[in-house]
Write a protein that holds these residues in place. Structure first.
Motif, PDB file in Angstrom:
ATOM      1  N   HIS A 262       0.861  -1.177   0.000  1.00 12.35           N
ATOM      2  CA  HIS A 262       0.000   0.000   0.000  1.00 12.35           C
ATOM      3  C   HIS A 262       0.901   1.232   0.000  1.00 12.35           C
ATOM      4  O   HIS A 262       2.101   1.147   0.334  1.00 12.35           O
ATOM      5  CB  HIS A 262      -0.976  -0.009   1.177  1.00 12.35           C
ATOM      6  N   PRO A 263       0.384   2.395  -0.369  1.00 13.10           N
ATOM      7  CA  PRO A 263       1.257   3.555  -0.613  1.00 13.10           C
ATOM      8  C   PRO A 263       2.138   3.944   0.559  1.00 13.10           C
ATOM      9  O   PRO A 263       3.325   4.233   0.386  1.00 13.10           O
ATOM     10  CB  PRO A 263       0.259   4.672  -0.962  1.00 13.10           C
ATOM     11  N   ARG A 264       1.601   3.974   1.797  1.00 15.51           N
ATOM     12  CA  ARG A 264       2.397   4.502   2.903  1.00 15.51           C
ATOM     13  C   ARG A 264       3.575   3.597   3.248  1.00 15.51           C
ATOM     14  O   ARG A 264       4.661   4.088   3.560  1.00 15.51           O
ATOM     15  CB  ARG A 264       1.520   4.706   4.147  1.00 15.51           C
ATOM     16  N   SER A 265       3.387   2.278   3.201  1.00 13.83           N
ATOM     17  CA  SER A 265       4.525   1.416   3.524  1.00 13.83           C
ATOM     18  C   SER A 265       5.593   1.507   2.438  1.00 13.83           C
ATOM     19  O   SER A 265       6.793   1.438   2.734  1.00 13.83           O
ATOM     20  CB  SER A 265       4.081  -0.035   3.723  1.00 13.83           C
ATOM     21  N   ILE A 266       5.184   1.698   1.202  1.00 15.40           N
ATOM     22  CA  ILE A 266       6.156   1.874   0.114  1.00 15.40           C
ATOM     23  C   ILE A 266       6.938   3.168   0.324  1.00 15.40           C
ATOM     24  O   ILE A 266       8.171   3.199   0.233  1.00 15.40           O
ATOM     25  CB  ILE A 266       5.443   1.897  -1.252  1.00 15.40           C
ATOM     26  N   GLU A 267       6.204   4.238   0.617  1.00 14.82           N
ATOM     27  CA  GLU A 267       6.865   5.534   0.823  1.00 14.82           C
ATOM     28  C   GLU A 267       7.814   5.498   2.023  1.00 14.82           C
ATOM     29  O   GLU A 267       8.926   6.035   1.974  1.00 14.82           O
ATOM     30  CB  GLU A 267       5.800   6.614   1.020  1.00 14.82           C
ATOM     31  N   LEU A 268       7.366   4.841   3.105  1.00 12.60           N
ATOM     32  CA  LEU A 268       8.207   4.791   4.293  1.00 12.60           C
ATOM     33  C   LEU A 268       9.447   3.938   4.045  1.00 12.60           C
ATOM     34  O   LEU A 268      10.546   4.296   4.466  1.00 12.60           O
ATOM     35  CB  LEU A 268       7.417   4.252   5.483  1.00 12.60           C
ATOM     36  N   ALA A 269       9.273   2.818   3.367  1.00 13.75           N
ATOM     37  CA  ALA A 269      10.430   1.979   3.051  1.00 13.75           C
ATOM     38  C   ALA A 269      11.445   2.756   2.216  1.00 13.75           C
ATOM     39  O   ALA A 269      12.664   2.679   2.468  1.00 13.75           O
ATOM     40  CB  ALA A 269       9.982   0.724   2.309  1.00 13.75           C
ATOM     41  N   ALA A 270      10.965   3.514   1.244  1.00 16.20           N
ATOM     42  CA  ALA A 270      11.873   4.307   0.403  1.00 16.20           C
ATOM     43  C   ALA A 270      12.585   5.369   1.223  1.00 16.20           C
ATOM     44  O   ALA A 270      13.793   5.623   1.034  1.00 16.20           O
ATOM     45  CB  ALA A 270      11.092   4.951  -0.744  1.00 16.20           C
ATOM     46  N   LYS A 271      11.872   6.003   2.165  1.00 21.57           N
ATOM     47  CA  LYS A 271      12.479   7.048   2.982  1.00 21.57           C
ATOM     48  C   LYS A 271      13.517   6.469   3.935  1.00 21.57           C
ATOM     49  O   LYS A 271      14.613   7.031   4.098  1.00 21.57           O
ATOM     50  CB  LYS A 271      11.392   7.787   3.773  1.00 21.57           C
ATOM     51  N   VAL A 272      13.194   5.354   4.576  1.00 20.60           N
ATOM     52  CA  VAL A 272      14.144   4.728   5.488  1.00 20.60           C
ATOM     53  C   VAL A 272      15.394   4.286   4.734  1.00 20.60           C
ATOM     54  O   VAL A 272      16.525   4.478   5.198  1.00 20.60           O
ATOM     55  CB  VAL A 272      13.483   3.547   6.224  1.00 20.60           C
ATOM     56  N   ALA A 273      15.212   3.719   3.546  1.00 17.43           N
ATOM     57  CA  ALA A 273      16.357   3.307   2.732  1.00 17.43           C
ATOM     58  C   ALA A 273      17.218   4.501   2.344  1.00 17.43           C
ATOM     59  O   ALA A 273      18.454   4.413   2.308  1.00 17.43           O
ATOM     60  CB  ALA A 273      15.869   2.570   1.489  1.00 17.43           C
ATOM     61  N   GLU A 274      16.591   5.636   2.097  1.00 13.12           N
ATOM     62  CA  GLU A 274      17.335   6.857   1.768  1.00 13.12           C
ATOM     63  C   GLU A 274      18.217   7.299   2.941  1.00 13.12           C
ATOM     64  O   GLU A 274      19.361   7.739   2.750  1.00 13.12           O
ATOM     65  CB  GLU A 274      16.353   7.967   1.405  1.00 13.12           C
ATOM     66  N   LEU A 275      17.696   7.167   4.153  1.00 14.98           N
ATOM     67  CA  LEU A 275      18.422   7.619   5.342  1.00 14.98           C
ATOM     68  C   LEU A 275      19.446   6.599   5.826  1.00 14.98           C
ATOM     69  O   LEU A 275      20.416   6.960   6.487  1.00 14.98           O
ATOM     70  CB  LEU A 275      17.430   7.910   6.473  1.00 14.98           C
ATOM     71  N   ALA A 276      19.232   5.335   5.516  1.00 15.22           N
ATOM     72  CA  ALA A 276      20.098   4.271   6.013  1.00 15.22           C
ATOM     73  C   ALA A 276      21.454   4.303   5.319  1.00 15.22           C
ATOM     74  O   ALA A 276      21.580   4.787   4.191  1.00 15.22           O
ATOM     75  CB  ALA A 276      19.425   2.922   5.811  1.00 15.22           C
ATOM     76  N   PRO A 277      22.479   3.771   5.970  1.00 20.05           N
ATOM     77  CA  PRO A 277      23.826   3.816   5.383  1.00 20.05           C
ATOM     78  C   PRO A 277      24.009   2.820   4.243  1.00 20.05           C
ATOM     79  O   PRO A 277      23.311   1.800   4.164  1.00 20.05           O
ATOM     80  CB  PRO A 277      24.727   3.437   6.573  1.00 20.05           C
ATOM     81  N   GLY A 278      24.959   3.139   3.370  1.00 19.17           N
ATOM     82  CA  GLY A 278      25.423   2.203   2.353  1.00 19.17           C
ATOM     83  C   GLY A 278      24.318   1.643   1.492  1.00 19.17           C
ATOM     84  O   GLY A 278      23.448   2.375   1.005  1.00 19.17           O
ATOM     85  N   ASP A 279      24.345   0.324   1.307  1.00 22.59           N
ATOM     86  CA  ASP A 279      23.383  -0.329   0.415  1.00 22.59           C
ATOM     87  C   ASP A 279      22.276  -1.026   1.190  1.00 22.59           C
ATOM     88  O   ASP A 279      21.717  -2.017   0.724  1.00 22.59           O
ATOM     89  CB  ASP A 279      24.102  -1.324  -0.500  1.00 22.59           C
ATOM     90  N   LEU A 280      21.943  -0.514   2.365  1.00 25.36           N
ATOM     91  CA  LEU A 280      20.805  -1.062   3.106  1.00 25.36           C
ATOM     92  C   LEU A 280      19.527  -0.479   2.513  1.00 25.36           C
ATOM     93  O   LEU A 280      19.054   0.597   2.907  1.00 25.36           O
ATOM     94  CB  LEU A 280      20.924  -0.753   4.611  1.00 25.36           C
TER      95      LEU A 280
END
Length: 463
Positions: A97-115
């Protein structure tokens, strides 16, 4: 200031109902048989108000969690209400659903390296549980059967059965044994009471030698993961010595072991970066997170996986055989997104990094008290260790620690208007971890109350 509308149930006696029906977590319930239950009714900024209107400075940020403080309920509530109107719930089992996709993308943006891959849970214990299962299954997908974990002494990693097995706090683990096999434990990075002549480099090498010896003793072909907090909470804000995580990473690579950074507490700004893995260049394969992800405005956690760990599950028939009904819940995801937006807008990680030395300097005079042996930590994450004799750094007995912490400090600090943790998971410490919106005024207030109460405590133990 008087708390408004402390109950929404007409005629309900909150005190009596709490004693009759509420089972509080990690709480000695008998303590409230003849004493009032503390009822926190309202929050604002870095402060909380009980049902009688008394104000307390929250020096623990809930449980190391409320990064944005208590004044953003309306803004976050609007985000939650909008999501409720659009889609109050749907699962992430085979759907998105849209919010989990958006949150996953945001967390991945903030996370280090290739996480870059995010698996949502309902909290921190579930994140650790999920990481251990993922590590085990990742090795299986790569043709190996590895199941063991290595963690550190006194470290707390959660209360579910798998996470509890990893936890290094014996008194809360022992009642539930036998637990999940098999976990080996290492010394933590506490330098207090180490030999005075030992250099930091020698301490680092001592710890790394122990890690290598433990991997070899367990059998590298059986060890699935090493899990460590970047700054260990239980025991009192143990920071890593120079070169420690570089060496841990190298040993994990050498022996094919996954490295997990447990950032349930240190993630999302608490130590002056979005992730402590960035600050200490840990380069983990997995990060576990929760708490600050939503500033505890919602029950949500996450395992953040590297491309290497995700790869076997993104091709062919491989499936990570794990799931949680509420993982990535739309409303929780919307709240977490709004929380991160607020943190970015107010530049809270940067604020913590800029303020940490002033915070340390404000707390430093506590070291002059006869009962205080050590002050350690970083960011908005500090602890003072208490000693029986400052000249010898003598330990308290179990009975003395019980009397000091539960018989005096916890209640006295609360009465003085400061919520923090007088903790005995390890040697007695007072843990200090305010919301990330705290300013110098709050630093001064924390230091003043601690100074007064610890002076009283010192007199109780003969100082």
């Amino acid at each position: 200031m008087t708390a408004t509308n402390p109950t929404t149930v007409p005629g309900l006696d909150l005190q009596q109902a709490a004693r009759d029906h509420l089972w509080m977590h990690f709480t000695r319930m008998s303590a409230y048989a003849d004493a009032p239950v503390p009822i926190i009714a309202r929050g604002e900024g870095s402060y909380l108000y009980d049902a009688d209107g008394k104000r307390y400075l929250d020096g623990l940020a809930g449980l190391f969690a409320v990064q944005i403080g208590y004044s953003h309920g309306e803004e976050i509530g609007e985000a939650a209400a909008a999501q409720m109107r659009e889609l109050p719930y749907y699962t992430n089992w085979s759907y998105a659903h849209p919010r989990s996709i958006e949150l996953a993308a945001k967390v991945a943006e903030l996370a280090p390296g290739d996480l870059n891959r995010v698996f949502f849970t309902s909290g921190g214990s579930e994140a650790v549980e999920s990481a251990w299962k993922l590590a085990r299954q990742w090795h299986t997908a790569n043709g190996e059967r590895r199941w063991k974990a290595i963690s550190r002494d006194v470290a707390y990693h959660g209360s579910t059965l798998g996470a509890l097995s990893i936890t290094g706090v014996s008194p809360i683990r022992n009642p539930f044994e036998p637990l999940v096999p098999q976990v080996a434990r290492l010394r933590n990075t506490n330098r207090f009471r180490r030999p005075a002549e030992e250099t930091e480099a020698q301490f680092t090498q001592f710890l790394l030698d122990e890690l290598e010896q433990t991997i070899l003793a367990e059998g590298p072909e059986t060890v699935a993961m090493v899990i460590m907090e970047p700054v260990q909470n239980s025991g009192g804000a143990f920071t890593p010595p120079e070169g420690y995580f570089k060496g841990v990473r190298e040993l994990c690579d050498e022996h094919g072991v996954l490295l997990v950074a447990d950032e349930v507490i240190t993630g999302f700004g608490r130590i002056g970066d979005w992730f402590a893995s960035n600050r200490y260049d840990i380069r983990p394969d997995l990060i576990t997170s929760a708490k600050g992800l939503s500033s505890a405005y919602a029950s949500i956690g996450a395992v953040i996986a590297s491309d290497k760990v995700a790869a076997p599950f993104l091709e062919g028939d491989a499936t990570y055989l794990h799931g949680i009904t509420f993982g990535g819940h739309p409303v929780q995801s919307a709240i977490a997104l709004k929380n991160i937006e607020i943190m970015e807008r107010e530049q809270l990680p940067q604020k913590v990094r800029a303020s940490e030395e002033r915070f340390r300097e404000t707390l430093a005079p506590l070291l002059d008290l006869p009962i205080v042996g050590d002050l350690r930590g970083t960011g908005y994450f500090f602890a003072v260790e208490l000693v029986k004799d400052k000249e010898t750094n003598a330990f308290f007995s179990d009975a003395e620690s019980e009397d000091l912490l539960r018989g005096f400090l916890s209640e006295r600090l609360f009465d003085a208007g400061l919520i923090c943790r007088a903790d005995d998971r390890g040697e007695p410490v007072v843990q200090i971890s305010p919301p990330l919106v705290a300013e110098q005024q709050q630093f001064d207030e924390i230091a003043a109350i601690l100074g007064e109460v610890l002076t009283e405590a010192g007199k109780r133990v003969g100082h």
